[in-house]
Design an enzyme around this catalytic site. Structure first.
Site, mmCIF file in Angstrom:
data_model
loop_
_atom_site.group_PDB
_atom_site.id
_atom_site.type_symbol
_atom_site.label_atom_id
_atom_site.label_comp_id
_atom_site.label_asym_id
_atom_site.label_seq_id
_atom_site.Cartn_x
_atom_site.Cartn_y
_atom_site.Cartn_z
ATOM 1 C CG ASP A 134 52.262 46.488 40.827
ATOM 2 O OD1 ASP A 134 53.388 46.035 40.567
ATOM 3 O OD2 ASP A 134 51.832 47.546 40.347
ATOM 4 C CB SER A 147 46.756 50.755 41.751
ATOM 5 O OG SER A 147 45.884 49.802 41.189
#
Length: 548
Positions: free
Chosen positions: A74, A461
């Site tokens: 990510d 996130s």
């Protein structure tokens, strides 16, 4: 099965080509799967840990076969089209491990993972295969130090917003960039990786203490060897197998652990997906029910003060679970990897320390709230840990992609009271359900984390904070109400009441039409978009075993 009998002579020859002896070939075969690779600091230590596990397997009488799976970081896929591959990678990991283990007929499995989607991917594979298995997390990085304080990569993300706002200089950002991540490991706050590591211990799939031990701790090598030994013990005893560990009660325990620590909203995707592999129907509704009755117990970043290393120093995950059990918020009769009950393992374990885990709850309900309403009939997620206000009302600013919104945010071309709507970023509509940390961190860094709100069918996130609502289901890409929002519509977010409301009459909404942006898909994204289901049930891509 692969080595016995006359017609398996070629198979035995191949194994001898690997250097196996006749005695080795007679041992149980154990797959040791990791997402080892140099594409991210989260996974760069896993190869060495996998080798340690192989030693443990061999010492306990097994024959280890180590192999690596893919990992999409990510960290590196953030803020561009590459993020569409992050959630997809979870399925690729689970599918790949299944293919290797079934294709080679291994008897047991040890898995290692280090970053956001690699952890649930490995756990999904374990539950799907239902072989004797042990999971181990690679651990979080230690924080950097600046001006006498711990700093993490989240500070760098948010400092970028500060540069755009004029409150942080480029030189200050450069200094922070160089010190915020001093070594290997995953992000050190209660972000997605550490949240899912906590889930692994709570479900009983991992060894106690493995979730919070820092990545660079020398004790990790011995712990990896122990994982190899334990999997052989589970194999000899015949259990407990993953589907004996992953039950409705243990899934509720996992939700409670996430809520009690203000963990990542990504758990709302991954816990239902793990449940799906066990044939258990689990959804955002189940998470909502548990989070509502669970107090916020741990003062963890991003909403609080402390990091994973701090929790480890006062007893790790079990310190939180001990407090949950003490307060009646944990099913103590769930099994651990040792076959004992969670209540038995928690006896004698330290609980609240008064700082990382205060003696009194920070709030009466957990750090995650599920919102419902005419804008999210199935549900949406909001992390409330650290929020000053639980209600927001404002006018919609609508964007059909992350990039379109990010361009406006960089220019600070928004006003206090705006509700930024980013749509067509769901699992199918994206496809891939991109993570919006780039946008949310900019907003927070610009000092607007609670002055504006953001609503999206994309995801966040674990480091995201502020009035940020994600995972809106059904998504705009399949005709969800988010597709009908227009600029200027009034939106109300009320976490106290669990509501996400578009204040537009139903008669007006019936007149509106949506227009999904055209997509030219091929390869894995085309296959994913055709198979993926709703975020409400974990964004899974196959029908799973028979439902329980």
């Amino acid at each position: 099965m692969t080595v016995q009998g006359l017609d398996r002579a070629p198979h035995r020859a191949f194994l001898r080509g690997l250097g196996l002896s006749d005695a080795d070939i007679k041992r149980p075969f154990v797959g040791v799967a990791s997402t080892d690779g140099r594409v991210t600091p989260c996974n760069a230590l896993l190869g060495a840990l996998a080798k340690d596990a192989c030693v443990g397997v061999r010492d306990a009488g097994g024959m280890p076969f180590d192999f690596a799976s893919i990992a999409v970081a990510d960290s590196m896929s953030m803020n561009h089209g590459g993020m569409r591959y992050s959630l997809v990678s979870r399925e690729i990991i689970a599918d790949g491990v299944e293919a290797v283990v079934r294709g080679h007929a291994y008897d047991a499995l040890v898995t290692f993972a280090g970053c956001d989607k690699t952890l649930p991917g490995m756990m999904m594979a374990m539950v799907r295969l239902n072989l004797p298995s042990v999971f181990m997390y690679g651990g979080a990085a230690l924080p950097g130090r600046l001006h006498g304080k711990d700093v993490t990569v989240l500070d760098t993300y948010e400092a970028v917003g500060g540069v755009y706002a004029g409150t942080v200089t480029r030189k200050e950002l450069e200094v922070l960039e160089h010190v915020c991540l001093p070594g290997l490991g995953a992000c050190p706050g209660q972000f997605s990786a550490n949240t899912m590591a906590m889930v692994s211990e709570t479900l009983g799939l991992a060894l106690p203490g493995s979730a919070t031990m820092p990545a660079v701790d020398k004790a990790r090598s011995a712990q990896a060897r122990e994982a190899g030994r334990v999997v052989m013990e589970v194999l000899k005893k015949g259990g407990p197998l993953p589907r004996q560990l992953v039950t409705r009660k243990s899934l509720e325990n996992a939700c409670a652990a996430v809520a009690a620590t203000g963990g990542s909203t990504n758990a709302g995707l991954h816990i239902p997906a793990i449940a799906h592999e066990a044939g258990i129907r689990f959804s955002l509704d189940d998470l909502a029910r548990v989070a509502k009755r669970t107090p916020l117990l741990a003062d963890m970043k991003p909403g609080g003060k402390y990091l994973s290393k701090d929790l480890h120093q006062i007893g790790g995950v079990y310190a939180v679970l001990k407090e949950l059990l003490k307060r009646g918020h944990l099913h103590g009769d769930c099994l651990t990897i040792f076959g004992s009950t969670l209540e038995q393992e928690l006896k004698g374990h330290p609980g609240a320390d008064g700082k990382v885990v205060p003696k009194q709850p920070i709030s009466d309900t957990g750090g995650i709230v599920v919102l419902k309403g005419n804008l999210a009939p199935d549900g949406a997620l909001l992390k409330v840990a650290g929020l000053k206000s639980l209600r927001f009302e404002g006018r919609a600013r609508v964007f059909d992609s992350e990039e379109a919104c990010a361009a406006v945010v960089r220019r600070q071309a928004y006003q206090a009271g705006d509700v930024l709507v980013i749509r067509y970023e769901g699992p199918q509509g994206g496809p891939g359900m991109r993570e919006m940390l780039g946008v949310t961190a900019l907003l927070y860094g610009q000092g607007a984390g609670e002055k504006v709100a953001l609503v999206t069918d994309g995801r966040f996130s674990g480091a995201t904070r502020g009035m940020m609502v994600g995972y809106v289901s059904p998504e705009a890409g399949v005709g969800g109400p988010l597709a009908l929002v227009k600029n200027g519509d009034r939106i109300v977010i009320d976490a106290n009441k669990g509501l996400l409301t578009l204040e537009v009459p139903a008669s007006e909404l019936r007149k509106r039409t949506s227009r999904k942006p055209k997509q030219n898909l091929s390869g894995v994204l085309e296959k994913y978009a055709a198979q993926v289901g709703s975020a409400f049930r974990g964004a899974v891509t196959h029908s799973g075993p028979k439902r329980k």
